[in-house]
Design a protein around this motif. Structure first.
Motif, PDB file in Angstrom:
ATOM      1  N   THR A 114     -29.262  -7.981   1.909  1.00 28.21           N
ATOM      2  CA  THR A 114     -30.557  -7.903   2.605  1.00 28.21           C
ATOM      3  C   THR A 114     -30.343  -7.205   3.941  1.00 28.21           C
ATOM      4  O   THR A 114     -29.235  -7.279   4.472  1.00 28.21           O
ATOM      5  CB  THR A 114     -31.155  -9.305   2.868  1.00 28.21           C
ATOM      6  N   PRO A 115     -31.346  -6.562   4.522  1.00 27.35           N
ATOM      7  CA  PRO A 115     -32.674  -6.386   3.953  1.00 27.35           C
ATOM      8  C   PRO A 115     -32.620  -5.459   2.748  1.00 27.35           C
ATOM      9  O   PRO A 115     -31.725  -4.619   2.663  1.00 27.35           O
ATOM     10  CB  PRO A 115     -33.459  -5.743   5.103  1.00 27.35           C
ATOM     11  N   ILE A 116     -33.620  -5.599   1.884  1.00 31.48           N
ATOM     12  CA  ILE A 116     -33.636  -4.758   0.684  1.00 31.48           C
ATOM     13  C   ILE A 116     -35.059  -4.581   0.156  1.00 31.48           C
ATOM     14  O   ILE A 116     -35.896  -5.465   0.328  1.00 31.48           O
ATOM     15  CB  ILE A 116     -32.695  -5.348  -0.415  1.00 31.48           C
ATOM     16  N   TYR A 117     -35.298  -3.452  -0.480  1.00 33.46           N
ATOM     17  CA  TYR A 117     -36.563  -3.156  -1.157  1.00 33.46           C
ATOM     18  C   TYR A 117     -36.943  -4.367  -2.029  1.00 33.46           C
ATOM     19  O   TYR A 117     -36.150  -4.779  -2.892  1.00 33.46           O
ATOM     20  CB  TYR A 117     -36.338  -1.889  -1.990  1.00 33.46           C
ATOM     21  N   PRO A 118     -38.137  -4.956  -1.816  1.00 33.33           N
ATOM     22  CA  PRO A 118     -38.447  -6.273  -2.411  1.00 33.33           C
ATOM     23  C   PRO A 118     -38.194  -6.424  -3.912  1.00 33.33           C
ATOM     24  O   PRO A 118     -37.724  -7.496  -4.339  1.00 33.33           O
ATOM     25  CB  PRO A 118     -39.930  -6.473  -2.042  1.00 33.33           C
ATOM     26  N   PRO A 119     -38.451  -5.427  -4.785  1.00 34.65           N
ATOM     27  CA  PRO A 119     -38.172  -5.651  -6.219  1.00 34.65           C
ATOM     28  C   PRO A 119     -36.702  -5.969  -6.538  1.00 34.65           C
ATOM     29  O   PRO A 119     -36.413  -6.533  -7.595  1.00 34.65           O
ATOM     30  CB  PRO A 119     -38.616  -4.345  -6.878  1.00 34.65           C
ATOM     31  N   PHE A 120     -35.778  -5.646  -5.622  1.00 34.89           N
ATOM     32  CA  PHE A 120     -34.386  -6.056  -5.852  1.00 34.89           C
ATOM     33  C   PHE A 120     -34.286  -7.586  -5.861  1.00 34.89           C
ATOM     34  O   PHE A 120     -33.434  -8.161  -6.541  1.00 34.89           O
ATOM     35  CB  PHE A 120     -33.465  -5.536  -4.739  1.00 34.89           C
ATOM     36  N   LEU A 121     -35.141  -8.227  -5.068  1.00 37.80           N
ATOM     37  CA  LEU A 121     -35.100  -9.679  -4.975  1.00 37.80           C
ATOM     38  C   LEU A 121     -35.894 -10.335  -6.100  1.00 37.80           C
ATOM     39  O   LEU A 121     -35.527 -11.388  -6.600  1.00 37.80           O
ATOM     40  CB  LEU A 121     -35.646 -10.137  -3.610  1.00 37.80           C
ATOM     41  N   SER A 122     -36.982  -9.667  -6.530  1.00 38.35           N
ATOM     42  CA  SER A 122     -37.842 -10.290  -7.544  1.00 38.35           C
ATOM     43  C   SER A 122     -37.383  -9.991  -8.975  1.00 38.35           C
ATOM     44  O   SER A 122     -37.539 -10.847  -9.857  1.00 38.35           O
ATOM     45  CB  SER A 122     -39.293  -9.848  -7.361  1.00 38.35           C
ATOM     46  N   ALA A 123     -36.824  -8.804  -9.229  1.00 33.33           N
ATOM     47  CA  ALA A 123     -36.521  -8.423 -10.624  1.00 33.33           C
ATOM     48  C   ALA A 123     -35.646  -9.451 -11.343  1.00 33.33           C
ATOM     49  O   ALA A 123     -35.993  -9.892 -12.451  1.00 33.33           O
ATOM     50  CB  ALA A 123     -35.887  -7.030 -10.672  1.00 33.33           C
ATOM     51  N   PRO A 124     -34.523  -9.905 -10.765  1.00 31.58           N
ATOM     52  CA  PRO A 124     -33.726 -10.900 -11.494  1.00 31.58           C
ATOM     53  C   PRO A 124     -34.509 -12.177 -11.764  1.00 31.58           C
ATOM     54  O   PRO A 124     -34.433 -12.732 -12.860  1.00 31.58           O
ATOM     55  CB  PRO A 124     -32.543 -11.161 -10.544  1.00 31.58           C
ATOM     56  N   PHE A 161     -24.208  -6.198  -9.476  1.00 33.74           N
ATOM     57  CA  PHE A 161     -24.540  -5.922  -8.073  1.00 33.74           C
ATOM     58  C   PHE A 161     -25.679  -4.903  -8.058  1.00 33.74           C
ATOM     59  O   PHE A 161     -25.571  -3.839  -8.664  1.00 33.74           O
ATOM     60  CB  PHE A 161     -23.314  -5.356  -7.344  1.00 33.74           C
ATOM     61  N   LEU A 162     -26.768  -5.240  -7.381  1.00 30.29           N
ATOM     62  CA  LEU A 162     -27.887  -4.290  -7.235  1.00 30.29           C
ATOM     63  C   LEU A 162     -27.739  -3.588  -5.892  1.00 30.29           C
ATOM     64  O   LEU A 162     -27.816  -4.226  -4.835  1.00 30.29           O
ATOM     65  CB  LEU A 162     -29.224  -5.031  -7.260  1.00 30.29           C
ATOM     66  N   PHE A 163     -27.567  -2.275  -5.962  1.00 29.01           N
ATOM     67  CA  PHE A 163     -27.211  -1.500  -4.764  1.00 29.01           C
ATOM     68  C   PHE A 163     -28.249  -0.406  -4.551  1.00 29.01           C
ATOM     69  O   PHE A 163     -28.729   0.210  -5.518  1.00 29.01           O
ATOM     70  CB  PHE A 163     -25.822  -0.890  -5.007  1.00 29.01           C
ATOM     71  N   CYS A 164     -28.547  -0.124  -3.298  1.00 31.75           N
ATOM     72  CA  CYS A 164     -29.560   0.886  -2.977  1.00 31.75           C
ATOM     73  C   CYS A 164     -28.924   1.984  -2.125  1.00 31.75           C
ATOM     74  O   CYS A 164     -28.437   1.712  -1.024  1.00 31.75           O
ATOM     75  CB  CYS A 164     -30.695   0.212  -2.221  1.00 31.75           C
ATOM     76  N   SER A 165     -28.948   3.226  -2.629  1.00 32.65           N
ATOM     77  CA  SER A 165     -28.233   4.316  -1.958  1.00 32.65           C
ATOM     78  C   SER A 165     -28.974   5.649  -2.129  1.00 32.65           C
ATOM     79  O   SER A 165     -29.113   6.114  -3.250  1.00 32.65           O
ATOM     80  CB  SER A 165     -26.827   4.429  -2.554  1.00 32.65           C
ATOM     81  N   PRO A 166     -29.441   6.279  -1.022  1.00 31.82           N
ATOM     82  CA  PRO A 166     -29.499   5.783   0.335  1.00 31.82           C
ATOM     83  C   PRO A 166     -30.322   4.501   0.416  1.00 31.82           C
ATOM     84  O   PRO A 166     -31.113   4.215  -0.480  1.00 31.82           O
ATOM     85  CB  PRO A 166     -30.183   6.917   1.105  1.00 31.82           C
ATOM     86  N   HIS A 167     -30.125   3.798   1.507  1.00 28.37           N
ATOM     87  CA  HIS A 167     -30.630   2.423   1.559  1.00 28.37           C
ATOM     88  C   HIS A 167     -32.045   2.311   2.116  1.00 28.37           C
ATOM     89  O   HIS A 167     -32.344   2.787   3.209  1.00 28.37           O
ATOM     90  CB  HIS A 167     -29.677   1.592   2.429  1.00 28.37           C
ATOM     91  N   ASN A 168     -32.895   1.677   1.326  1.00 29.99           N
ATOM     92  CA  ASN A 168     -34.224   1.290   1.756  1.00 29.99           C
ATOM     93  C   ASN A 168     -34.161  -0.198   2.065  1.00 29.99           C
ATOM     94  O   ASN A 168     -33.834  -0.978   1.163  1.00 29.99           O
ATOM     95  CB  ASN A 168     -35.216   1.558   0.610  1.00 29.99           C
ATOM     96  N   PRO A 169     -34.396  -0.658   3.296  1.00 29.58           N
ATOM     97  CA  PRO A 169     -35.136   0.019   4.358  1.00 29.58           C
ATOM     98  C   PRO A 169     -34.328   0.588   5.526  1.00 29.58           C
ATOM     99  O   PRO A 169     -34.937   1.152   6.434  1.00 29.58           O
ATOM    100  CB  PRO A 169     -36.009  -1.118   4.898  1.00 29.58           C
ATOM    101  N   THR A 170     -33.012   0.459   5.573  1.00 26.70           N
ATOM    102  CA  THR A 170     -32.321   0.853   6.824  1.00 26.70           C
ATOM    103  C   THR A 170     -32.105   2.358   6.943  1.00 26.70           C
ATOM    104  O   THR A 170     -31.741   2.845   8.003  1.00 26.70           O
ATOM    105  CB  THR A 170     -30.940   0.171   6.957  1.00 26.70           C
ATOM    106  N   GLY A 171     -32.275   3.095   5.830  1.00 22.35           N
ATOM    107  CA  GLY A 171     -32.076   4.543   5.872  1.00 22.35           C
ATOM    108  C   GLY A 171     -30.617   4.976   5.923  1.00 22.35           C
ATOM    109  O   GLY A 171     -30.318   6.131   6.231  1.00 22.35           O
ATOM    110  N   ARG A 172     -29.692   4.058   5.600  1.00 23.81           N
ATOM    111  CA  ARG A 172     -28.275   4.435   5.607  1.00 23.81           C
ATOM    112  C   ARG A 172     -27.930   5.388   4.457  1.00 23.81           C
ATOM    113  O   ARG A 172     -28.363   5.182   3.317  1.00 23.81           O
ATOM    114  CB  ARG A 172     -27.389   3.173   5.436  1.00 23.81           C
ATOM    115  N   VAL A 173     -27.070   6.373   4.770  1.00 22.81           N
ATOM    116  CA  VAL A 173     -26.433   7.208   3.745  1.00 22.81           C
ATOM    117  C   VAL A 173     -24.990   6.707   3.674  1.00 22.81           C
ATOM    118  O   VAL A 173     -24.215   6.927   4.603  1.00 22.81           O
ATOM    119  CB  VAL A 173     -26.464   8.701   4.157  1.00 22.81           C
TER     120      VAL A 173
END
Ligand SMILES: Cc1ncc(COP(=O)(O)O)c(C=O)c1O
Length: 380
Positions: A114-124, A161-173
């Motif tokens: 976290t923080p993370i795009y909300p469907p990452f938390l709801s999908a499982p 592991f559910l990973f977001c790249s680039p990262h929503n919401p922090t904008g990390r690459v």
């Protein structure tokens, strides 16, 4: 060719999810991640041509599209994939739900940050799996994964592991060192690594580049990459996304969950994606220039506000903001009362934070920033 990113297009009466959210029609919506820019002219033309045909029967992914995806991934990220690794999906969120069911049995755990795009938390949880999270940590100049914190969350029930790249919401690459550490971590714990790379076409920092997680070390065999042209080319309602899965066992598990339930992609989604990948390059570059300007404008204006901490977005058209020093119970509601609709951090697992979508014409952005500044002068 020049493209007009200043044109104001009325969206209020188009059932736009972004624009119908607020009962007060004067609120400028800056929450959900779609852009107030018209999509690339080449996409519009391709759709018009397809519409003119007049028959919208059942459809298959066109062969040219498979080649276009392969060429795009190679040219953009130096990643070489085979045609049979591609699994078409009607949306990336569908993909997040499908993989949660495919790689973790009921009752099992899926790890994320976290923080993370909300469907990452709801999908499982929709599939009776649970999401277990560890927070990203602020290192002083960027958000980072903390592998000690993640390690503490591992149980024998953790499966993916559910990973977001680039990262929503922090904008990390994420850089290659960070990706390698993540891949090693997943290897060590036998986790399937699901990498949502929908923002990979939106890297704004010119000294950074997107690295596909699956292309790192020996990650390809344990990774499912989720992609779509919809974020970059602003066409999420056309419903076209895809997974790239090299490992045949993992691919078959995904297909088994999808069978008979997940709708196929429609002809408009295929047509638009083909146009985006084969003809959209110039528009894409122009968009990145526009987004860089907007991002810099948001960051320089809001960094002057002592009650906000504004994080630099290396990618995406989203700014992540810590509003906890405002000391109001609900900062998003507060700004709505000043006419700006920001995404509250709570569904991202980060109450007290806000996400601002800056993908809109400059005039609208200026007005929204003005309203935010005003809201900061009148606190309850
Ligand atoms: C990280 C991420 N994944 C998925 C999506 C949504 O994808 P789709 O519209 O294809 O379901 C978004 C939309 O903002 C997103 O930010």
């Amino acid at each position: 060719m020049t493209f007009d990113f200043e044109k104001t297009i009325e969206r209020r009466h188009t059932s736009s999810t972004k624009w119908i959210k607020y009962d007060d029609p004067n609120i400028i919506p800056m929450w959900v991640a779609d852009m107030d820019f018209e999509t690339a002219p080449c996409i519009k033309s391709a759709l018009l041509k397809r519409i003119e045909h007049g028959i919208y029967g059942y459809t298959q992914p066109p062969d040219e599209l498979t080649s276009a995806v392969i060429n795009y991934l190679d040219a953009s990220f130096n990643w070489s994939v085979n045609a049979d690794w591609i699994v078409w999906l009607p949306s990336l969120v569908v993909g997040l739900n499908v993989v949660s069911r495919a790689f973790a049995e009921e009752g099992a755990e899926i790890l994320s940050n976290t923080p993370i795009y909300p469907p990452f938390l709801s999908a499982p949880t929709y599939g009776n799996r649970s999401t277990v999270t560890a927070p990203l940590v602020w290192s002083g100049n960027r958000w980072e994964m903390d592998f000690d914190l993640l390690e503490d969350k591992i149980t024998k029930n953790t499966k993916a592991f559910l990973f977001c790249s680039p990262h929503n919401p922090t904008g990390r690459v994420w850089d290659e060192t960070e990706l390698r550490a993540l891949v090693d971590f997943c290897h060590k714990h036998g986790l399937v690594l699901i990498s949502d790379e929908i923002h990979s076409g939106l890297v704004l920092d010119q000294d950074k580049q997107h690295t596909v997680t699956a292309s790192v070390n020996d990650a390809e065999d344990m990774t499912v990459t989720l992609l779509s042209a919809s974020k970059t080319f602003n066409m999420p309602s056309l419903g076209c996304a895809y997974a790239i899965i090299k490992n045949e066992t993992l691919r078959e598990k995904v297909k088994r969950v999808m069978n008979g339930i997940v709708h196929h992609v429609g002809s408009m989604g295929y047509t638009a994606t083909l146009a985006a990948y084969t003809l959209g390059h110039d528009w894409h570059q122009a968009l990145l220039n526009r987004l860089r300007t907007n991002r810099d404008h948001v960051e320089s204006r809001l960094k002057q506000q002592p009650l906000l901490t504004v994080y630099h977005s290396e990618a995406t058209y989203l700014t992540w903001i810590d509003a906890r020093r405002m000391d109001v119970v609900n900062p998003s509601k507060h700004f709505e009362s000043f006419g700006v609709g920001l995404y509250d951090g709570e569904p991202f697992g980060a109450p007290g934070f806000l996400r601002l979508n800056f993908a809109c014409p400059e005039k609208l952005l200026d007005e929204a920033l003005h309203r935010i500044e005003k809201g900061l002068t009148v606190l309850p």
